[in-house]
Design a protein around this motif. Structure first.
Motif, PDB file in Angstrom:
ATOM      1  N   MET A   1       0.844  -1.204   0.000  1.00 51.72           N
ATOM      2  CA  MET A   1       0.000   0.000   0.000  1.00 51.72           C
ATOM      3  C   MET A   1       0.877   1.251   0.000  1.00 51.72           C
ATOM      4  N   THR A   2       0.510   2.219  -0.830  1.00 49.48           N
ATOM      5  CA  THR A   2       1.284   3.445  -0.932  1.00 49.48           C
ATOM      6  C   THR A   2       1.104   4.312   0.313  1.00 49.48           C
ATOM      7  N   LYS A   3       2.216   4.776   0.854  1.00 50.86           N
ATOM      8  CA  LYS A   3       2.137   5.636   2.028  1.00 50.86           C
ATOM      9  C   LYS A   3       1.642   7.020   1.614  1.00 50.86           C
ATOM     10  N   THR A   4       0.770   7.607   2.428  1.00 55.12           N
ATOM     11  CA  THR A   4       0.265   8.946   2.141  1.00 55.12           C
ATOM     12  C   THR A   4       0.923   9.954   3.066  1.00 55.12           C
ATOM     13  N   TYR A   5       0.941  11.207   2.605  1.00 52.41           N
ATOM     14  CA  TYR A   5       1.584  12.282   3.354  1.00 52.41           C
ATOM     15  C   TYR A   5       0.591  13.428   3.529  1.00 52.41           C
ATOM     16  N   PRO A   6       0.682  14.145   4.653  1.00 52.49           N
ATOM     17  CA  PRO A   6      -0.303  15.182   4.940  1.00 52.49           C
ATOM     18  C   PRO A   6      -0.240  16.375   3.992  1.00 52.49           C
ATOM     19  N   ASN A   7       0.944  16.615   3.422  1.00 54.64           N
ATOM     20  CA  ASN A   7       1.088  17.753   2.506  1.00 54.64           C
ATOM     21  C   ASN A   7       2.256  17.510   1.562  1.00 54.64           C
ATOM     22  N   ALA A   8       2.372  18.411   0.597  1.00 59.69           N
ATOM     23  CA  ALA A   8       3.398  18.245  -0.428  1.00 59.69           C
ATOM     24  C   ALA A   8       4.807  18.327   0.148  1.00 59.69           C
ATOM     25  N   LYS A   9       5.012  19.230   1.094  1.00 57.17           N
ATOM     26  CA  LYS A   9       6.352  19.374   1.682  1.00 57.17           C
ATOM     27  C   LYS A   9       6.802  18.076   2.348  1.00 57.17           C
ATOM     28  N   ALA A  10       5.883  17.425   3.034  1.00 60.50           N
ATOM     29  CA  ALA A  10       6.217  16.164   3.700  1.00 60.50           C
ATOM     30  C   ALA A  10       6.633  15.113   2.681  1.00 60.50           C
ATOM     31  N   TYR A  11       5.951  15.099   1.530  1.00 58.86           N
ATOM     32  CA  TYR A  11       6.279  14.139   0.476  1.00 58.86           C
ATOM     33  C   TYR A  11       7.668  14.409  -0.100  1.00 58.86           C
ATOM     34  N   LEU A  12       7.953  15.682  -0.401  1.00 55.86           N
ATOM     35  CA  LEU A  12       9.258  16.035  -0.959  1.00 55.86           C
ATOM     36  C   LEU A  12      10.370  15.729   0.032  1.00 55.86           C
ATOM     37  N   ASP A  13      10.131  16.026   1.303  1.00 47.21           N
ATOM     38  CA  ASP A  13      11.138  15.746   2.333  1.00 47.21           C
ATOM     39  C   ASP A  13      11.409  14.249   2.434  1.00 47.21           C
ATOM     40  N   ALA A  14      10.340  13.452   2.321  1.00 51.86           N
ATOM     41  CA  ALA A  14      10.487  12.002   2.402  1.00 51.86           C
ATOM     42  C   ALA A  14      11.319  11.475   1.227  1.00 51.86           C
ATOM     43  N   LEU A  15      11.053  11.997   0.025  1.00 52.15           N
ATOM     44  CA  LEU A  15      11.835  11.579  -1.138  1.00 52.15           C
ATOM     45  C   LEU A  15      13.305  11.941  -0.971  1.00 52.15           C
ATOM     46  N   ALA A  16      13.546  13.200  -0.590  1.00 53.68           N
ATOM     47  CA  ALA A  16      14.922  13.679  -0.441  1.00 53.68           C
ATOM     48  C   ALA A  16      15.684  12.870   0.607  1.00 53.68           C
ATOM     49  N   SER A  17      14.991  12.479   1.667  1.00 50.47           N
ATOM     50  CA  SER A  17      15.642  11.694   2.721  1.00 50.47           C
ATOM     51  C   SER A  17      16.064  10.316   2.221  1.00 50.47           C
ATOM     52  N   GLN A  18      15.413   9.860   1.142  1.00 46.48           N
ATOM     53  CA  GLN A  18      15.747   8.576   0.527  1.00 46.48           C
ATOM     54  C   GLN A  18      16.749   8.740  -0.623  1.00 46.48           C
ATOM     55  N   GLY A  19      17.180   9.976  -0.851  1.00 46.69           N
ATOM     56  CA  GLY A  19      18.103  10.232  -1.949  1.00 46.69           C
ATOM     57  C   GLY A  19      17.436  10.322  -3.301  1.00 46.69           C
ATOM     58  N   ARG A  20      16.098  10.445  -3.313  1.00 47.67           N
ATOM     59  CA  ARG A  20      15.345  10.572  -4.559  1.00 47.67           C
ATOM     60  C   ARG A  20      14.986  12.026  -4.818  1.00 47.67           C
ATOM     61  N   TYR A  21      15.204  12.469  -6.045  1.00 47.59           N
ATOM     62  CA  TYR A  21      14.891  13.853  -6.385  1.00 47.59           C
ATOM     63  C   TYR A  21      14.010  13.933  -7.630  1.00 47.59           C
ATOM     64  N   THR A  22      13.412  12.813  -8.012  1.00 50.39           N
ATOM     65  CA  THR A  22      12.496  12.801  -9.151  1.00 50.39           C
ATOM     66  C   THR A  22      11.246  12.019  -8.778  1.00 50.39           C
ATOM     67  N   PHE A  23      10.121  12.382  -9.420  1.00 48.08           N
ATOM     68  CA  PHE A  23       8.873  11.659  -9.195  1.00 48.08           C
ATOM     69  C   PHE A  23       7.917  11.943 -10.341  1.00 48.08           C
ATOM     70  N   SER A  24       6.900  11.112 -10.457  1.00 50.60           N
ATOM     71  CA  SER A  24       5.904  11.287 -11.509  1.00 50.60           C
ATOM     72  C   SER A  24       4.633  11.904 -10.944  1.00 50.60           C
ATOM     73  N   THR A  25       3.788  12.396 -11.831  1.00 54.65           N
ATOM     74  CA  THR A  25       2.498  12.948 -11.410  1.00 54.65           C
ATOM     75  C   THR A  25       1.690  11.900 -10.660  1.00 54.65           C
ATOM     76  N   ASP A  26       1.652  10.684 -11.182  1.00 59.12           N
ATOM     77  CA  ASP A  26       0.872   9.624 -10.544  1.00 59.12           C
ATOM     78  C   ASP A  26       1.404   9.287  -9.158  1.00 59.12           C
ATOM     79  N   GLU A  27       2.716   9.233  -9.018  1.00 60.15           N
ATOM     80  CA  GLU A  27       3.304   8.941  -7.705  1.00 60.15           C
ATOM     81  C   GLU A  27       2.916  10.008  -6.690  1.00 60.15           C
ATOM     82  N   PHE A  28       2.952  11.256  -7.133  1.00 58.85           N
ATOM     83  CA  PHE A  28       2.607  12.346  -6.236  1.00 58.85           C
ATOM     84  C   PHE A  28       1.135  12.273  -5.836  1.00 58.85           C
ATOM     85  N   ALA A  29       0.265  12.035  -6.815  1.00 57.14           N
ATOM     86  CA  ALA A  29      -1.171  11.986  -6.542  1.00 57.14           C
ATOM     87  C   ALA A  29      -1.518  10.836  -5.600  1.00 57.14           C
TER      88      ALA A  29
END
Length: 265
Positions: free
Chosen positions: A1-29
């Motif tokens: 199951m895909t983890k959800t985040y309360p806001n966009a900043k939380a999502y970006l911070d989570a990606l960056a903490s994993q060393g990821r700096y790219t994502f798709s529209t679907d992943e974000f949604a």
């Protein structure tokens, strides 16, 4: 199951903490706790505040503070993720590849990437990516180069030399090609160049041999001469887009010298 985040900043911070700096529209949604419409609005706000950028439709990059003036991640930091998401073979080539071997006199205006099919150039902030189509892209030997966001595939010095000749119009013309070859030749394994030259049109080998002689690198060019002597039945023009009428002939490489070549010292 895909983890959800309360806001966009939380999502970006989570990606960056994993060393990821790219994502798709679907992943974000899918990660948004809110509705899909709200997620798209959040993306728009992030774009407006220059926290993210979109080099391609449906594909986004996080723009760290150090790259805000650039308006995007540097190309080498997102091209692998962009192309590998659809399993597209690629490599950084031509003048861009030459840079990785210390053989570029000036920074190319665009980051040059070779792929299988034609594709529109990318403009992302102040970053430009130019694509060159080569159906045999998967067969071209590459070397891995580490970047702050992953690994970039770069054509080997030998493959780069052959590509520079094949796509001289995309590499600034014969003067630029010769100038780059004058430095790149020191990185070339002559035996590997000989092997690779057997897999490309002989006219490309003829031109490369002539140019390597022109920039005084007989260690490399001498390995190509037997191939040309054995396989080249006809003369070929140094500059294919120009007439060879009344051109001088170079018998060693069977080349019509229909263009003067000047090397930038």
């Amino acid at each position: 199951m895909t983890k959800t985040y309360p806001n966009a900043k939380a999502y970006l911070d989570a990606l960056a903490s994993q060393g990821r700096y790219t994502f798709s529209t679907d992943e974000f949604a899918e990660s948004a706790a809110s509705s899909r419409a709200s997620a798209y609005n959040a993306l728009a706000r992030l774009m407006q505040h220059e926290q993210i950028a979109s080099p391609a439709k449906g594909f986004y990059v996080i723009v760290p503070p150090e790259y805000r003036t650039l308006g995007c991640l540097p190309a080498e930091q997102f091209i692998p993720a962009l192309l590998e998401r659809n399993s597209e073979p690629y490599y950084a080539g031509l003048l861009t590849a030459a840079q990785y071997y210390g053989a570029a006199h000036q920074r190319p205006q665009a980051f040059q990437v070779v792929i299988a099919q034609s594709r529109k150039d990318i403009h992302c902030g102040n970053v430009k990516v130019s694509f060159i189509a080569n159906k045999q892209v998967a067969d071209v030997p590459t070397r891995p180069f580490n970047t702050p966001r992953g690994v970039l595939k770069v054509s080997t010095p030998e493959a780069t030399a052959l590509d520079l000749v094949a796509y001289s119009d995309r590499a600034g013309g014969l003067d630029m090609v010769a100038t780059v070859l004058s430095d790149l030749a020191d990185e070339i394994d002559s035996s590997e160049l000989e092997r690779l030259s057997r897999t490309v049109p002989i006219t490309r080998v003829q031109r490369l041999g002539f140019l390597l002689d022109h920039v005084d690198h007989p260690r490399v060019s001498d390995m190509l001469q037997p191939i040309v002597k054995r396989e080249a039945r006809d003369y070929t023009s140094l500059a294919p887009d120009r007439t060879s009428h009344q051109s001088t002939k170079n018998k060693r490489w069977k080349v019509y010298v229909n263009a003067s070549v000047e090397v930038d010292e």
